[in-house]
Design a protein around this motif. Structure first.
Motif, PDB file in Angstrom:
ATOM      1  N   ASP A 155       0.789  -1.284   0.124  1.00 15.63           N
ATOM      2  CA  ASP A 155      -0.037  -0.085  -0.062  1.00 15.63           C
ATOM      3  C   ASP A 155       0.768   1.328  -0.139  1.00 15.63           C
ATOM      4  OD1 ASP A 155      -2.536  -1.284   0.131  1.00 15.63           O
ATOM      5  OD2 ASP A 155      -2.189  -1.477   2.158  1.00 15.63           O
ATOM      6  N   GLU A 189     -10.289   1.966   2.063  1.00 15.19           N
ATOM      7  CA  GLU A 189     -10.210   1.255   0.472  1.00 15.19           C
ATOM      8  C   GLU A 189     -11.716   1.191   0.074  1.00 15.19           C
ATOM      9  OE1 GLU A 189      -7.368  -1.618  -1.767  1.00 15.19           O
ATOM     10  OE2 GLU A 189      -8.260  -2.501  -0.143  1.00 15.19           O
ATOM     11  N   ILE A 194      -7.198   3.535  -2.466  1.00 14.50           N
ATOM     12  CA  ILE A 194      -6.883   4.189  -1.044  1.00 14.50           C
ATOM     13  C   ILE A 194      -7.643   5.308  -1.041  1.00 14.50           C
ATOM     14  CG2 ILE A 194      -5.340   4.570   0.678  1.00 14.50           C
ATOM     15  CD1 ILE A 194      -3.774   2.177  -0.298  1.00 14.50           C
TER      16      ILE A 194
END
Length: 287
Positions: A155, A189, A194
């Motif tokens: 991420d 998310e 995101i």
């Protein structure tokens, strides 16, 4: 009152390092602040510390930290003067050195009511207020239904892109420290995108929520609720006062306002980025 062989406006200013964490914590305690050694460690590693030593050998006379985000912005924080040297121009001397080294780089800081007049004198202007909230999170009802999960290493590129977009300058050097610095890092998310992230990090007997970046208030609330569920400590966060819906919700869920600070900036009409999605800083000391 302490004396010095040199006038206070001539005491040498030196760079602080991670070896000065305890001295900085002692200075914090001297002024009635909590020691915050863990936070000092981050700031002295990620930023540039400035200090003035007491000629008598009794620790630091004054200290502050500057966190640079490139030519577009730098944040000044933890500006402290030992009680025995208060109101004798030491803080002004330190700040003038910081401003001289910053040159044309815009600077931001969070000012207490006591510090604000000095910063105004040095060319800073208020652009907003921040509310410091503290307390045990006690859910008054279910949090908004927004998908939130622990962040993974995969991420990080998306978190960095979102942070750059919202904060307005590149904070890679700071944000990449979050996985190791924070006890928990969560992302929101939706549809594979995101839309927000938040960190929970230890500070003395509390957990601090920050940074808190989110698409909207409901997403910010979902992140807070998720992080709060992972903590058994009182929570603290500093929220831009324009986010009234979030602060009202936090107060309804057990937190109380304990202080306000002025958000100030020098050499820019306002902070870069998008305040609507910037709910709380990592720490006010780092902007």
């Amino acid at each position: 009152m302490p004396s010095s062989p040199l006038p206070l406006d001539q005491l040498p200013i030196r760079r602080l390092t991670s070896a000065d964490v305890l001295a900085c914590a002692d200075l914090s305690e001297d002024r009635g602040w909590t020691r915050e050694e863990y936070k000092w460690g981050l700031l002295l590693t990620a930023g540039i510390g400035y200090g003035i030593d007491d000629p008598s050998g009794k620790g630091l006379v004054s200290a502050c930290v500057v966190t640079s985000y490139g030519p577009g912005l730098a944040a000044i924080g933890m500006v402290l003067v030992a009680e025995r040297y208060a109101r004798r121009g030491v803080g002004r001397r330190l700040m003038r050195q910081v401003l001289a080294e910053a040159g044309d780089t815009p600077l931001t800081l969070y000012a207490t009511a006591n510090g604000k007049p000095l910063y105004e004198e040095l060319g800073f202007a208020g652009v907003g207020l921040s509310e410091m909230l503290l307390g045990r999170f006690a859910p008054a009802g279910p949090a908004p239904d927004r998908p939130v999960r622990p962040a993974t290493a995969e991420d990080l590129p998306a978190i960095l892109r979102l942070d750059h977009e919202v904060f307005g300058v590149d904070r890679t050097a700071m944000i990449t420290r979050l996985p190791a610095f924070a006890d928990h890092l969560r992302v929101a998310e939706e549809d594979g995108e995101i839309t927000g992230f938040g960190a929970l990090w230890p500070n003395m007997d509390t957990h601090v929520i920050g940074p808190l970046i989110a698409r909207d208030t409901a997403t910010a609330q979902a992140l807070v609720a998720s992080l709060a569920a992972a903590s058994d400590r009182p929570l603290r966060t500093d929220v831009d006062s324009r986010h009234e819906e979030l602060t009202t919700w936090l107060k309804a869920n057990g937190l109380e306002q304990i202080a306000t600070t002025s958000i100030m900036i020098r050499s820019l009409p306002g902070l870069p980025g998008d305040w609507r999605r910037r709910f709380a800083p990592l720490t006010v000391a780092a902007g």
